[in-house]
Design a protein around this motif. Structure first.
Motif, PDB file in Angstrom:
ATOM      1  N   ALA A 183      27.244  11.908  62.246  1.00 23.82           N
ATOM      2  CA  ALA A 183      26.922  13.327  62.131  1.00 23.82           C
ATOM      3  C   ALA A 183      28.180  14.148  62.372  1.00 23.82           C
ATOM      4  O   ALA A 183      28.990  13.837  63.225  1.00 23.82           O
ATOM      5  N   VAL A 184      28.300  15.205  61.615  1.00 26.63           N
ATOM      6  CA  VAL A 184      29.407  16.130  61.804  1.00 26.63           C
ATOM      7  C   VAL A 184      29.011  17.087  62.922  1.00 26.63           C
ATOM      8  O   VAL A 184      27.931  17.665  62.900  1.00 26.63           O
ATOM      9  N   ILE A 185      29.871  17.243  63.900  1.00 28.80           N
ATOM     10  CA  ILE A 185      29.596  18.153  65.005  1.00 28.80           C
ATOM     11  C   ILE A 185      30.210  19.504  64.662  1.00 28.80           C
ATOM     12  O   ILE A 185      31.425  19.651  64.582  1.00 28.80           O
ATOM     13  N   VAL A 186      29.322  20.465  64.450  1.00 32.46           N
ATOM     14  CA  VAL A 186      29.748  21.809  64.067  1.00 32.46           C
ATOM     15  C   VAL A 186      30.217  22.540  65.327  1.00 32.46           C
ATOM     16  O   VAL A 186      29.519  22.537  66.344  1.00 32.46           O
ATOM     17  N   PRO A 187      31.389  23.179  65.288  1.00 31.94           N
ATOM     18  CA  PRO A 187      31.893  23.901  66.455  1.00 31.94           C
ATOM     19  C   PRO A 187      30.967  25.033  66.901  1.00 31.94           C
ATOM     20  O   PRO A 187      30.240  25.618  66.092  1.00 31.94           O
ATOM     21  N   ARG A 188      31.027  25.351  68.187  1.00 31.75           N
ATOM     22  CA  ARG A 188      30.185  26.363  68.827  1.00 31.75           C
ATOM     23  C   ARG A 188      30.172  27.682  68.057  1.00 31.75           C
ATOM     24  O   ARG A 188      29.109  28.222  67.759  1.00 31.75           O
ATOM     25  N   PHE A 225      30.856  28.412  64.978  1.00 30.94           N
ATOM     26  CA  PHE A 225      30.220  28.320  63.664  1.00 30.94           C
ATOM     27  C   PHE A 225      28.701  28.334  63.810  1.00 30.94           C
ATOM     28  O   PHE A 225      27.994  28.980  63.044  1.00 30.94           O
ATOM     29  N   VAL A 226      28.203  27.601  64.818  1.00 26.57           N
ATOM     30  CA  VAL A 226      26.757  27.572  65.070  1.00 26.57           C
ATOM     31  C   VAL A 226      26.275  28.981  65.417  1.00 26.57           C
ATOM     32  O   VAL A 226      25.290  29.470  64.875  1.00 26.57           O
ATOM     33  N   LEU A 227      27.012  29.651  66.315  1.00 22.86           N
ATOM     34  CA  LEU A 227      26.605  30.993  66.747  1.00 22.86           C
ATOM     35  C   LEU A 227      26.716  32.021  65.621  1.00 22.86           C
ATOM     36  O   LEU A 227      25.871  32.916  65.509  1.00 22.86           O
ATOM     37  N   LEU A 228      27.746  31.903  64.790  1.00 23.78           N
ATOM     38  CA  LEU A 228      27.863  32.828  63.650  1.00 23.78           C
ATOM     39  C   LEU A 228      26.696  32.653  62.684  1.00 23.78           C
ATOM     40  O   LEU A 228      26.171  33.630  62.143  1.00 23.78           O
ATOM     41  N   GLU A 229      26.282  31.424  62.481  1.00 20.34           N
ATOM     42  CA  GLU A 229      25.126  31.166  61.611  1.00 20.34           C
ATOM     43  C   GLU A 229      23.861  31.765  62.215  1.00 20.34           C
ATOM     44  O   GLU A 229      23.055  32.381  61.517  1.00 20.34           O
ATOM     45  N   GLU A 230      23.689  31.611  63.540  1.00 12.20           N
ATOM     46  CA  GLU A 230      22.520  32.193  64.210  1.00 12.20           C
ATOM     47  C   GLU A 230      22.558  33.723  64.139  1.00 12.20           C
ATOM     48  O   GLU A 230      21.532  34.364  63.939  1.00 12.20           O
ATOM     49  N   ARG A 254      29.586  25.758  76.589  1.00 11.77           N
ATOM     50  CA  ARG A 254      29.103  24.438  76.170  1.00 11.77           C
ATOM     51  C   ARG A 254      27.920  24.524  75.195  1.00 11.77           C
ATOM     52  O   ARG A 254      27.355  23.518  74.807  1.00 11.77           O
ATOM     53  N   TYR A 255      27.530  25.744  74.807  1.00 19.37           N
ATOM     54  CA  TYR A 255      26.465  25.911  73.811  1.00 19.37           C
ATOM     55  C   TYR A 255      27.000  25.438  72.460  1.00 19.37           C
ATOM     56  O   TYR A 255      28.150  25.681  72.151  1.00 19.37           O
ATOM     57  N   PRO A 256      26.271  24.726  71.642  1.00 20.90           N
ATOM     58  CA  PRO A 256      24.855  24.366  71.671  1.00 20.90           C
ATOM     59  C   PRO A 256      24.562  23.013  72.329  1.00 20.90           C
ATOM     60  O   PRO A 256      23.448  22.535  72.257  1.00 20.90           O
ATOM     61  N   ASP A 257      25.568  22.403  72.971  1.00 16.78           N
ATOM     62  CA  ASP A 257      25.311  21.140  73.672  1.00 16.78           C
ATOM     63  C   ASP A 257      24.447  21.357  74.904  1.00 16.78           C
ATOM     64  O   ASP A 257      23.726  20.455  75.326  1.00 16.78           O
ATOM     65  N   GLU A 258      24.531  22.549  75.487  1.00 20.30           N
ATOM     66  CA  GLU A 258      23.702  22.934  76.624  1.00 20.30           C
ATOM     67  C   GLU A 258      22.919  24.178  76.238  1.00 20.30           C
ATOM     68  O   GLU A 258      23.401  24.997  75.450  1.00 20.30           O
ATOM     69  N   PRO A 268      11.219  23.300  76.497  1.00 22.23           N
ATOM     70  CA  PRO A 268      12.300  23.536  75.531  1.00 22.23           C
ATOM     71  C   PRO A 268      13.701  23.615  76.166  1.00 22.23           C
ATOM     72  O   PRO A 268      14.685  23.325  75.509  1.00 22.23           O
ATOM     73  N   ILE A 269      13.767  23.980  77.446  1.00 22.09           N
ATOM     74  CA  ILE A 269      15.057  24.007  78.141  1.00 22.09           C
ATOM     75  C   ILE A 269      15.370  22.612  78.690  1.00 22.09           C
ATOM     76  O   ILE A 269      16.473  22.092  78.513  1.00 22.09           O
ATOM     77  N   ALA A 270      14.395  22.001  79.348  1.00 25.01           N
ATOM     78  CA  ALA A 270      14.596  20.683  79.963  1.00 25.01           C
ATOM     79  C   ALA A 270      14.881  19.605  78.920  1.00 25.01           C
ATOM     80  O   ALA A 270      15.614  18.653  79.193  1.00 25.01           O
ATOM     81  N   GLN A 271      14.314  19.749  77.722  1.00 22.88           N
ATOM     82  CA  GLN A 271      14.490  18.750  76.665  1.00 22.88           C
ATOM     83  C   GLN A 271      15.383  19.293  75.550  1.00 22.88           C
ATOM     84  O   GLN A 271      15.197  18.960  74.383  1.00 22.88           O
ATOM     85  N   TRP A 272      16.340  20.117  75.923  1.00 20.37           N
ATOM     86  CA  TRP A 272      17.228  20.776  74.963  1.00 20.37           C
ATOM     87  C   TRP A 272      17.934  19.760  74.077  1.00 20.37           C
ATOM     88  O   TRP A 272      18.397  18.719  74.538  1.00 20.37           O
ATOM     89  N   ARG A 273      18.005  20.082  72.791  1.00 18.96           N
ATOM     90  CA  ARG A 273      18.758  19.289  71.808  1.00 18.96           C
ATOM     91  C   ARG A 273      19.730  20.217  71.099  1.00 18.96           C
ATOM     92  O   ARG A 273      19.482  21.411  70.960  1.00 18.96           O
ATOM     93  N   ARG A 274      20.805  19.651  70.635  1.00 21.79           N
ATOM     94  CA  ARG A 274      21.862  20.432  69.985  1.00 21.79           C
ATOM     95  C   ARG A 274      21.358  21.197  68.758  1.00 21.79           C
ATOM     96  O   ARG A 274      21.880  22.252  68.424  1.00 21.79           O
ATOM     97  N   ASP A 275      20.328  20.698  68.107  1.00 23.19           N
ATOM     98  CA  ASP A 275      19.841  21.354  66.901  1.00 23.19           C
ATOM     99  C   ASP A 275      18.853  22.491  67.196  1.00 23.19           C
ATOM    100  O   ASP A 275      18.377  23.159  66.289  1.00 23.19           O
ATOM    101  N   PHE A 276      18.547  22.752  68.482  1.00 17.82           N
ATOM    102  CA  PHE A 276      17.732  23.909  68.838  1.00 17.82           C
ATOM    103  C   PHE A 276      18.602  25.159  68.715  1.00 17.82           C
ATOM    104  O   PHE A 276      19.816  25.068  68.627  1.00 17.82           O
TER     105      PHE A 276
END
Length: 180
Positions: free
Chosen positions: A44-49, A51-56, A110-114, A141-149
């Motif tokens: 899997a390609v890990i998208v930088p923080r 880029f993820v936030l700009l998309e959101e 550390r978002y979206p890893d955390e 949803p917080i305790a079971q956080w996944r990077r794709d959330f």
């Protein structure tokens, strides 16, 4: 005469070794392709923080709030994309109906890893919210956080939580009350 009716690879004739070799190569190729496809799906390609936030952010700006939630940057010139606002429109037929809830969202380094830190600004009574308005870290949803959330995912989950049997009839603070 019977041997003429059979293919050469069955009778052991001249073409037998070439035919068997070709069949082996096709089998190896098939196996390679399936192994490669499996490995490709694992890589899997890990998208930088940012880029993820700009998309959101883009999705939040284009959103029409028909889902009952909206989100965006707290300050338009926040180049770190750290401080966000969220809004949840209370679900109909619940104690939250006809109310608008404001939230403060912090997407740390550390978002979206955390998961982000989410705090209600508008006072609310829910089983997943601390008395000071912060979300409980044990909330699924917080305790079971996944990077794709995403921020949107959490806001939608909070809205669903409002309509759950554990929360839908809880008495609410006075409308418009906010945390100090």
């Amino acid at each position: 005469q019977a041997s003429r009716l059979k293919p050469s690879w069955l009778t052991g004739g001249k073409g037998a070794s070439r035919a068997l070799e070709a069949r082996r190569e096709r089998g190896v190729l098939r196996k390679y392709r399936s192994t490669f496809a499996a490995r490709r799906s694992e890589m899997a390609v890990i998208v930088p923080r940012n880029f993820v936030l700009l998309e959101e952010l883009e999705k939040g700006q284009k959103g029409d709030a028909t889902s009952g939630v909206s989100w965006g940057l707290e300050c338009g010139d926040d180049i770190t994309l750290t401080h966000w606002n969220g809004t949840i429109f209370g679900p109909m037929g619940t104690a939250y109906d006809n109310r608008i809830y404001s939230l403060s969202i912090t997407c740390g380094p550390r978002y979206p890893d955390e998961p982000p830190t989410i705090r209600f600004c508008t006072q609310i009574n829910m089983t997943c919210v601390e008395p000071d308005g912060a979300l409980k870290s044990a909330w699924a949803p917080i305790a079971q956080w996944r990077r794709d959330f995403s921020v949107e995912h959490l806001l939608l989950q909070l809205r669903r939580e409002m309509a759950s049997s554990a929360n839908r009839r809880l008495p609410q603070p006075a409308e418009g009350a906010s945390y100090g």
